[in-house]
Design a protein around this motif. Structure first.
Motif, PDB file in Angstrom:
ATOM      1  N   ALA A  23       0.819  -1.216   0.000  1.00 27.51           N
ATOM      2  CA  ALA A  23       0.000   0.000   0.000  1.00 27.51           C
ATOM      3  C   ALA A  23       0.849   1.262   0.000  1.00 27.51           C
ATOM      4  O   ALA A  23       0.423   2.295  -0.468  1.00 27.51           O
ATOM      5  CB  ALA A  23      -0.920  -0.013   1.228  1.00 27.51           C
ATOM      6  N   GLN A  24       2.088   1.163   0.519  1.00 30.25           N
ATOM      7  CA  GLN A  24       2.933   2.336   0.626  1.00 30.25           C
ATOM      8  C   GLN A  24       3.854   2.535  -0.574  1.00 30.25           C
ATOM      9  O   GLN A  24       4.599   3.510  -0.607  1.00 30.25           O
ATOM     10  CB  GLN A  24       3.782   2.233   1.902  1.00 30.25           C
ATOM     11  N   VAL A  25       3.829   1.613  -1.522  1.00 34.54           N
ATOM     12  CA  VAL A  25       4.678   1.769  -2.694  1.00 34.54           C
ATOM     13  C   VAL A  25       4.287   3.041  -3.453  1.00 34.54           C
ATOM     14  O   VAL A  25       3.134   3.226  -3.821  1.00 34.54           O
ATOM     15  CB  VAL A  25       4.556   0.544  -3.627  1.00 34.54           C
ATOM     16  N   GLY A  26       5.253   3.926  -3.659  1.00 35.08           N
ATOM     17  CA  GLY A  26       4.977   5.181  -4.348  1.00 35.08           C
ATOM     18  C   GLY A  26       4.591   6.316  -3.431  1.00 35.08           C
ATOM     19  O   GLY A  26       4.401   7.442  -3.890  1.00 35.08           O
ATOM     20  N   ASN A  27       4.459   6.048  -2.114  1.00 39.37           N
ATOM     21  CA  ASN A  27       4.093   7.090  -1.153  1.00 39.37           C
ATOM     22  C   ASN A  27       5.295   7.696  -0.432  1.00 39.37           C
ATOM     23  O   ASN A  27       5.196   8.775   0.144  1.00 39.37           O
ATOM     24  CB  ASN A  27       3.134   6.532  -0.096  1.00 39.37           C
ATOM     25  N   ASP A  28       6.420   7.010  -0.430  1.00 39.42           N
ATOM     26  CA  ASP A  28       7.578   7.449   0.352  1.00 39.42           C
ATOM     27  C   ASP A  28       8.387   8.522  -0.371  1.00 39.42           C
ATOM     28  O   ASP A  28       8.477   8.543  -1.597  1.00 39.42           O
ATOM     29  CB  ASP A  28       8.481   6.253   0.666  1.00 39.42           C
ATOM     30  N   PRO A  66       6.037  15.979  -0.244  1.00 34.49           N
ATOM     31  CA  PRO A  66       6.693  16.067  -1.552  1.00 34.49           C
ATOM     32  C   PRO A  66       6.412  17.385  -2.262  1.00 34.49           C
ATOM     33  O   PRO A  66       7.137  17.761  -3.192  1.00 34.49           O
ATOM     34  CB  PRO A  66       6.085  14.893  -2.328  1.00 34.49           C
ATOM     35  N   PHE A  67       5.377  18.104  -1.817  1.00 39.08           N
ATOM     36  CA  PHE A  67       4.931  19.302  -2.522  1.00 39.08           C
ATOM     37  C   PHE A  67       4.933  20.564  -1.658  1.00 39.08           C
ATOM     38  O   PHE A  67       4.501  21.623  -2.121  1.00 39.08           O
ATOM     39  CB  PHE A  67       3.531  19.068  -3.089  1.00 39.08           C
ATOM     40  N   VAL A  68       5.386  20.461  -0.429  1.00 36.04           N
ATOM     41  CA  VAL A  68       5.547  21.632   0.439  1.00 36.04           C
ATOM     42  C   VAL A  68       6.975  21.619   0.959  1.00 36.04           C
ATOM     43  O   VAL A  68       7.382  20.667   1.640  1.00 36.04           O
ATOM     44  CB  VAL A  68       4.544  21.629   1.611  1.00 36.04           C
ATOM     45  N   ASN A  69       7.734  22.656   0.631  1.00 34.62           N
ATOM     46  CA  ASN A  69       9.172  22.668   0.910  1.00 34.62           C
ATOM     47  C   ASN A  69       9.597  23.975   1.551  1.00 34.62           C
ATOM     48  O   ASN A  69       9.106  25.043   1.182  1.00 34.62           O
ATOM     49  CB  ASN A  69       9.962  22.478  -0.395  1.00 34.62           C
ATOM     50  N   TYR A  70      10.511  23.874   2.508  1.00 30.42           N
ATOM     51  CA  TYR A  70      11.174  25.044   3.072  1.00 30.42           C
ATOM     52  C   TYR A  70      12.630  25.012   2.637  1.00 30.42           C
ATOM     53  O   TYR A  70      13.310  23.991   2.800  1.00 30.42           O
ATOM     54  CB  TYR A  70      11.067  25.053   4.592  1.00 30.42           C
ATOM     55  N   ILE A  71      13.113  26.131   2.074  1.00 27.69           N
ATOM     56  CA  ILE A  71      14.409  26.144   1.398  1.00 27.69           C
ATOM     57  C   ILE A  71      15.282  27.263   1.952  1.00 27.69           C
ATOM     58  O   ILE A  71      14.847  28.421   2.033  1.00 27.69           O
ATOM     59  CB  ILE A  71      14.213  26.341  -0.122  1.00 27.69           C
ATOM     60  N   ILE A  72      16.506  26.912   2.319  1.00 28.83           N
ATOM     61  CA  ILE A  72      17.536  27.893   2.640  1.00 28.83           C
ATOM     62  C   ILE A  72      18.557  27.858   1.503  1.00 28.83           C
ATOM     63  O   ILE A  72      19.108  26.797   1.190  1.00 28.83           O
ATOM     64  CB  ILE A  72      18.225  27.587   3.977  1.00 28.83           C
ATOM     65  N   GLU A  73      18.786  29.008   0.876  1.00 30.00           N
ATOM     66  CA  GLU A  73      19.643  29.059  -0.308  1.00 30.00           C
ATOM     67  C   GLU A  73      20.721  30.130  -0.171  1.00 30.00           C
ATOM     68  O   GLU A  73      20.451  31.243   0.293  1.00 30.00           O
ATOM     69  CB  GLU A  73      18.791  29.331  -1.546  1.00 30.00           C
ATOM     70  N   PHE A  74      21.915  29.769  -0.605  1.00 27.97           N
ATOM     71  CA  PHE A  74      23.033  30.721  -0.664  1.00 27.97           C
ATOM     72  C   PHE A  74      23.388  30.954  -2.118  1.00 27.97           C
ATOM     73  O   PHE A  74      23.523  30.007  -2.904  1.00 27.97           O
ATOM     74  CB  PHE A  74      24.241  30.165   0.086  1.00 27.97           C
ATOM     75  N   GLU A 110       0.030  19.537  -3.895  1.00 21.60           N
ATOM     76  CA  GLU A 110      -0.498  19.564  -2.528  1.00 21.60           C
ATOM     77  C   GLU A 110      -1.975  19.911  -2.491  1.00 21.60           C
ATOM     78  O   GLU A 110      -2.688  19.546  -1.541  1.00 21.60           O
ATOM     79  CB  GLU A 110       0.300  20.569  -1.696  1.00 21.60           C
ATOM     80  N   ILE A 111      -2.469  20.599  -3.518  1.00 20.23           N
ATOM     81  CA  ILE A 111      -3.837  21.126  -3.463  1.00 20.23           C
ATOM     82  C   ILE A 111      -4.744  20.628  -4.587  1.00 20.23           C
ATOM     83  O   ILE A 111      -5.926  20.955  -4.605  1.00 20.23           O
ATOM     84  CB  ILE A 111      -3.819  22.673  -3.463  1.00 20.23           C
ATOM     85  N   TYR A 229       4.046   9.784   2.526  1.00 21.63           N
ATOM     86  CA  TYR A 229       3.041  10.811   2.226  1.00 21.63           C
ATOM     87  C   TYR A 229       1.657  10.189   2.300  1.00 21.63           C
ATOM     88  O   TYR A 229       1.501   8.969   2.235  1.00 21.63           O
ATOM     89  CB  TYR A 229       3.327  11.379   0.839  1.00 21.63           C
ATOM     90  N   ARG A 230       0.609  11.037   2.400  1.00 28.15           N
ATOM     91  CA  ARG A 230      -0.754  10.529   2.577  1.00 28.15           C
ATOM     92  C   ARG A 230      -1.317   9.891   1.318  1.00 28.15           C
ATOM     93  O   ARG A 230      -2.348   9.195   1.373  1.00 28.15           O
ATOM     94  CB  ARG A 230      -1.665  11.658   3.043  1.00 28.15           C
ATOM     95  N   LYS A 231      -0.688  10.156   0.161  1.00 31.02           N
ATOM     96  CA  LYS A 231      -1.186   9.570  -1.078  1.00 31.02           C
ATOM     97  C   LYS A 231       0.004   9.251  -1.989  1.00 31.02           C
ATOM     98  O   LYS A 231       1.140   9.659  -1.721  1.00 31.02           O
ATOM     99  CB  LYS A 231      -2.139  10.539  -1.792  1.00 31.02           C
TER     100      LYS A 231
END
Length: 235
Positions: A23-28, A66-74, A110-111, A229-231
């Motif tokens: 069931a989790q194949v493709g969700n990780d 997979p679709f919500v990210n927080y990014i620190i960039e230099f 995500e939406i 992930y949930r889906k």
């Protein structure tokens, strides 16, 4: 009898484990990414001529999903503009800059419901992003006096630090490993950086604040912290 019960329990437990794994194949997905890339820049300043330059970037990504990210960039590179020989102001500059930015990024996956595949499945990787940053300006070359207009001179600072607001739109191509997890990603984006000051070019004049735009190409590698992930992520 007891041995038979043990055998039945083991079989049922094994079946449940197998079902859960299936069931989790493709969700990780990996909770962390490291990325590098190249940017093509254009600075919009008090200089009369716009020029294109390059910079590089390195980023660390914390993936809430997979679709919500927080990014620190230099970022580090150069910004240029102006022409001391042909423009009336004589303004011409080279800014060797360093910048650090924090961005929150929302991808459409995500939406929206992309479970039916097709266009929605492709559209899920489109993202918008914004946040806050800090840029350190170091003017390695600058011309302040006009050749064409005697006596015309533009003052300013050769070194400055300014806050910026990045606004970005882009697309993230996800490539999956043998476990059907996003192993690495190709990121293509357009970013506009609003400077909360007027010293990006070293000239402290004009009514409008400075800014610069970037077309960015990058690659990100998953580096661990695999969670589910949930889906399903891909279809």
């Amino acid at each position: 009898m007891i041995n038979r019960l043990k055998t039945i329990v083991i079989i049922v437990f094994s079946c449940l484990l197998g079902y859960t794994a299936k069931a989790q194949v493709g969700n990780d997905y990996a909770q962390y990414d490291l990325g590098i890339g190249l940017d093509m820049n254009q600075a919009y300043t008090d200089a009369q001529t716009i020029k294109s330059t390059k910079s590089g970037h390195f980023n660390f990504n914390y993936n809430v999903s997979p679709f919500v990210n927080y990014i620190i960039e230099f970022q580090t590179g150069t910004l240029q503009g102006g022409d001391s020989l042909t423009t009336t102001t004589g303004r011409q500059f080279t800014n060797t800059f360093n910048a650090v930015m924090f961005r929150a990024q929302l991808q459409m996956g995500e939406i929206i419901d992309y479970s039916q595949g097709g266009l929605a499945n492709a559209f899920k990787n489109v993202y918008v992003s914004s946040g806050v940053g800090f840029i350190v300006n170091h003017l390695t070359e600058i011309n302040r006096a006009s050749i064409l207009v005697p006596g015309f001179y533009t003052a300013g600072a050769d070194n400055s630090n300014e806050i910026l607001i990045p606004a970005r739109i882009g697309y993230e191509f996800k490539f999956y490993n043998r476990y059907n997890q996003p192993g690495f990603k190709i990121d293509i984006g357009y970013q506009y950086n609003f400077i909360m000051g007027d010293q990006l070019d070293g000239y402290g004049v004009g009514k409008q604040r400075d800014s610069y735009s970037q077309i960015s190409f990058g690659i990100k590698f998953a580096v661990g912290g695999v969670i589910s992930y949930r889906k399903q992520i891909t279809y």
